[in-house]
Design a protein around this motif. Sequence first.
Motif, short mmCIF file in Angstrom:
data_model
loop_
_atom_site.label_atom_id
_atom_site.label_comp_id
_atom_site.label_asym_id
_atom_site.label_seq_id
_atom_site.Cartn_x
_atom_site.Cartn_y
_atom_site.Cartn_z
N MET A 1 121.03 58.71 51.57
CA MET A 1 120.65 59.98 50.97
C MET A 1 121.58 60.28 49.80
SD MET A 1 120.36 63.62 52.86
CE MET A 1 120.88 65.04 51.98
N SER A 2 121.01 60.59 48.66
CA SER A 2 121.83 60.91 47.51
C SER A 2 122.09 62.40 47.45
CB SER A 2 121.16 60.44 46.23
OG SER A 2 119.94 61.10 46.04
N SER A 3 123.18 62.76 46.81
CA SER A 3 123.54 64.17 46.72
C SER A 3 124.01 64.50 45.31
CB SER A 3 124.61 64.51 47.75
OG SER A 3 125.77 63.74 47.51
N GLY B 1 138.42 60.41 48.65
CA GLY B 1 138.85 60.26 50.04
C GLY B 1 138.01 61.06 51.02
N LEU B 2 137.16 61.94 50.49
CA LEU B 2 136.36 62.82 51.35
C LEU B 2 134.87 62.49 51.34
CD1 LEU B 2 138.03 66.19 50.27
CD2 LEU B 2 138.50 64.86 52.34
N LEU B 3 134.41 61.89 50.25
CA LEU B 3 132.98 61.65 50.09
C LEU B 3 132.70 60.18 49.79
CD1 LEU B 3 132.17 64.62 47.67
CD2 LEU B 3 131.81 64.56 50.14
N ASP B 4 131.50 59.75 50.09
CA ASP B 4 131.04 58.41 49.75
C ASP B 4 130.46 58.45 48.34
OD1 ASP B 4 129.92 55.89 49.54
OD2 ASP B 4 128.43 56.22 51.11
N ALA B 5 131.19 57.92 47.37
CA ALA B 5 130.76 57.97 45.97
C ALA B 5 129.39 57.33 45.77
CB ALA B 5 131.79 57.28 45.09
N ALA B 6 129.07 56.31 46.55
CA ALA B 6 127.79 55.63 46.40
C ALA B 6 126.62 56.54 46.75
CB ALA B 6 127.76 54.38 47.28
N ALA B 7 126.88 57.59 47.53
CA ALA B 7 125.82 58.50 47.93
C ALA B 7 125.66 59.68 46.96
CB ALA B 7 126.10 59.03 49.34
N ALA C 1 136.54 62.71 34.13
CA ALA C 1 137.09 61.36 34.09
C ALA C 1 137.51 60.89 35.49
CB ALA C 1 138.27 61.29 33.12
N SER C 2 137.77 61.82 36.39
CA SER C 2 138.11 61.47 37.78
C SER C 2 136.96 60.75 38.47
CB SER C 2 138.46 62.73 38.59
OG SER C 2 139.54 63.40 38.04
N PHE C 3 135.77 60.91 37.93
CA PHE C 3 134.57 60.32 38.54
C PHE C 3 134.04 59.13 37.75
CE2 PHE C 3 134.74 64.87 39.50
CZ PHE C 3 134.85 64.81 40.88
N GLY D 1 127.10 57.33 40.08
CA GLY D 1 126.14 58.36 39.67
C GLY D 1 126.43 58.91 38.29
N ARG D 2 125.54 59.76 37.84
CA ARG D 2 125.66 60.42 36.55
C ARG D 2 126.76 61.49 36.62
NH1 ARG D 2 120.87 64.23 34.16
NH2 ARG D 2 122.01 65.03 32.39
#
Length: 154
Positions: free
Chosen positions: A1-3, A24-30, A82-84, A89-90
């Motif tokens: 599921m994407s968010s 460290g808290l979220l799955d970047a791929a999602a 820039a942290s992302f 994702g976009r």
Amino acid sequence: MSSRLVVATDGSLESLEAARALPGLLDAAAVEEVLVVAVLSPTAAVPFRDEIGAAGRPGPSPDPTAPSYRQEAESAAAVVAASFAAWPGRVRTQVRSGSAAAEIVEAAEEVRADLIVVASGSKGLTRTVLLGSTALRVQHSAPCSVLVWRRPRG
């Protein structure tokens, strides 16, 4: 599921730390999209304070309506974005004008965010504008979950 995430920055180190804590808290791929939002308040007694962006410079500008404040907000949003950079994702930034909490919530509604991230304890516009009152207002009005990041004590 994407968010979709809305990450608020007020130009403070705390807001940058909040963004940097997210891997460290979220799955970047999602995460499909990250929107970094900076809000200029036309009625604030203290203008946008950029502690993290390249536009930040010693001492406040004498004119709170000067274009440099928008540049400082854009600069701070770019540093947080820039942290992302490594996230798939976009990632985009947006500078808005108005009430910080209302604009953050409105941005979340517009992108149909699944999560809003705000830092608590920052010293952006004033000690109360983006410290507790904005985080509280966002929590009460948000159309989605809200993560209030607090600097670890130590």
